[in-house]
Enzyme design. Structure first.
Site, PDB file in Angstrom:
ATOM      1  NE  ARG A 278       1.687  -5.338  -7.522  1.00  0.00           N
ATOM      2  CZ  ARG A 278       0.438  -4.919  -7.544  1.00  0.00           C
ATOM      3  NH1 ARG A 278       0.229  -3.510  -7.679  1.00  0.00           N
ATOM      4  NH2 ARG A 278      -0.313  -5.830  -8.151  1.00  0.00           N
ATOM      5  CD  GLU A 363       0.427  -2.460  -4.172  1.00  0.00           C
ATOM      6  OE1 GLU A 363       0.354  -1.633  -2.868  1.00  0.00           O
ATOM      7  OE2 GLU A 363       0.712  -2.036  -5.336  1.00  0.00           O
TER       8      GLU A 363
END
Length: 560
Positions: A278, A363
């Site tokens: 990410r 996340e």
């Protein structure tokens, strides 16, 4: 890195609990906002901050001077600055995987000093980053000037990025935000293993002019490799199996697997395990963006993020945008009990920005235990959702204004558009500003009754409609204002949220850089896959999963 004293941390949380539960000296509730503006006409000046091209206005929250001081005490007790410095110096702050966290190195200048690895001498991460960036630059320019062509000698007009999660969301968001009618290539993103996604994309492409990027660190990600195989067969049918390799690039570290797939080593771009998915759009994973917007634009994107990195590393906490944004979120989430965060970019080009933040925040912060493995003492990551304005006003904003639980909102506004329709942009900005003001002010029963009486409504009608039209107000929001949207400002904006996530993870004492919860579903899917051909293994699953497997096979004509 100084280990925070547990007593000091507990005391900081306790001080905030008192502020969140006791009425203020003026008698207003701790979560109320409207009275703060009535008492302080200069509230915007006192509760806004700037860094680079970004203005953060957090005045439309329930933050007071006392609350801000207590939040800054919390950050000190949690040693946010010490943990930040440990990240920047390459220490393995991702403790469960024993890895450094060096996404800042991906956009650092050549003379920066980012090192990683145990022992001495430590690895020069900056040198490695720039070696890859130099290769990416040369490759991008060779594709654009026609030096690199497809199997039939035609230049590439389209690039398809095959990836999922961080290998898709970040690059797709950035490319959508920055592409223009003059962009050198059209970029497309294929992530879902659902074959319908490929069938929808395929008619828009010419295989002889399509370059395919396969983004998977291990080159084993099931969804990505399934789609890669589909496109390899499609390209082979157009240019011949012996020329497929000219059309494929791997963003991976598994050279053996990429070679087996048929991709030349010179078209493989790696990235290291100290780059989380990410956080990887700044790495070779961003090659699709570079191809779509040009290398100069990609370099400006990196420079914008670097500008926010420097601010985060050097600015004092009370003027540090990521620190302030993170602490305001903690006040809303932990102390006032608001479980969600809504992100509303009032710019169609940022339509995928909320989706990127969903992964970045949930996340990273969706963890139930601390760095030591003990249960987290406080609620961790909020649920993040959002849409571009003004679309959101006609969908979920009803709940945000009048729902039973306040929903904090981050508004992202762009002062100057890149189109020639000033009236449209004024209306867009007017709506964004009005939504933030309406959430804060609300509309009281007295105000609504006066309006209805002025309209000449009968008292019975006033009484009937009054409770339905009240908007309680005191709904918190931040406004992030950029002068314009370009690679530099977008880089600053994304890095702002990356560092905000770091701040919150440090305060909660969790590891914001692993994602073990993602792995369980992958493992179970691997076991279920053959059962969709041969039927469920007796006793392998719960009765629901077994029953659904059997019903799917029956509907497919494979059952008894």
């Amino acid at each position: 890195m100084d280990e925070s004293q547990p007593d000091a941390l507990a005391e900081a949380w306790a001080a905030l609990d008192v502020l969140a539960q006791a009425p203020r000296p003026d008698g207003s509730a701790p979560g109320s906002i409207r009275p703060l503006f009535a008492a302080a006409p200069d509230r915007f000046t006192r509760f806004s901050a700037r860094a680079g091209d970004i203005l953060l206005d957090y005045s439309k929250t329930a933050i007071t001077e006392g609350v801000l001081a207590a939040l800054l005490d919390l950050a000190r007790a949690a040693d946010v600055e010490g943990r930040r410095d440990a990240m920047a110096t390459g220490l393995p702050i991702n403790v469960t995987e024993r890895r450094a966290v060096l996404h800042m190195a991906l956009r650092a200048p050549r003379d920066a000093v980012f090192k990683t690895g145990p022992g001495e001498p430590r690895e020069d991460a900056t040198a490695e980053v720039h070696a890859v960036l130099d290769r990416m630059r040369d490759f991008t320019r060779a594709v654009h000037d026609g030096t690199l062509r497809g199997g039939t000698g035609l230049t590439f007009t389209d690039v398809v990025n095959i990836g999922i999660g961080g290998s898709d969301l970040g690059p797709a968001m950035v490319t959508r935000a920055l592409r223009t009618a003059h962009s050198p290539m059209r970029a497309h993103y294929l992530s879902n293993v659902d074959g319908h996604a490929w069938e929808a994309l395929r008619p828009h492409l010419d295989a002889a002019r399509t370059l395919v990027l396969v983004a998977s660190k291990t080159f084993t990600t099931q969804e990505t490799m399934t789609n890669a195989a589909l496109l390899r067969d499609w390209v082979a049918g157009a240019v011949g199996a012996d020329k497929v390799g000219r059309h494929f690039v791997a963003l991976s570290t598994n050279l053996q697997a990429t070679a087996a797939f048929g991709i030349p080593d010179g078209q493989v771009f790696g990235f290291r395990d100290w780059v989380g998915g990410r956080y990887s759009l700044w790495s070779s994973i961003g090659l699709s963006t570079a191809l779509a917007i040009g290398w100069d634009g990609f370099a400006q994107l990196l420079a914008g993020a670097r500008r926010m990195d420097e601010h985060f590393l050097t600015a004092p906490p009370d003027q540090n945008l990521p620190v302030l944004l993170g602490l305001v979120g903690i006040w809303n989430h932990n102390l006032l009990g608001y479980p969600t965060l809504c992100v509303l970019p009032y710019d169609e080009r940022l339509a995928r920005f909320p989706a990127h933040l969903q992964q970045l925040e949930m996340e990273s912060l969706g963890k139930r235990v601390t760095l030591t493995g003990a249960p987290a003492a406080h609620e961790t990551g909020p649920v993040v959702f959002g849409e571009p304005g003004t679309n959101a006003q006609h969908s979920f904003m009803q709940l945000v204004h009048q729902g039973t639980t306040p929903v904090p909102v981050d508004f992202v506004l762009i002062a100057n558009p890149d189109h020639g329709h000033p009236d449209s942009h004024r209306k867009l900005l007017a709506n964004g500003l009005a939504q933030a003001e309406a959430l804060m002010r609300g509309r009281t029963a007295d105000e609504i009754e006066a309006e209805m009486r002025a309209e000449g409504l009968a008292q019975t009608e006033v009484a009937r409609l009054l409770p339905h039209r009240v908007c309680p107000g005191d709904r918190p929001s931040n406004t992030i204002l950029l002068p314009h949207l370009d690679p530099g400002t977008l880089g600053q904006l994304i890095a702002l949220y990356e560092h905000k996530v770091f701040v919150q993870g440090a305060v909660w004492g969790i590891n914001a850089f692993d994602q073990w919860g993602v792995e369980l579903g992958k493992q179970l899917a691997g076991a279920i896959l053959p059962e969709l051909v041969h039927g469920p293994t007796p006793g392998a699953h719960d009765s629901s999963t077994t029953g659904l497997l059997e019903e799917i096979l029956r509907l497919q004509g494979n059952g008894d």
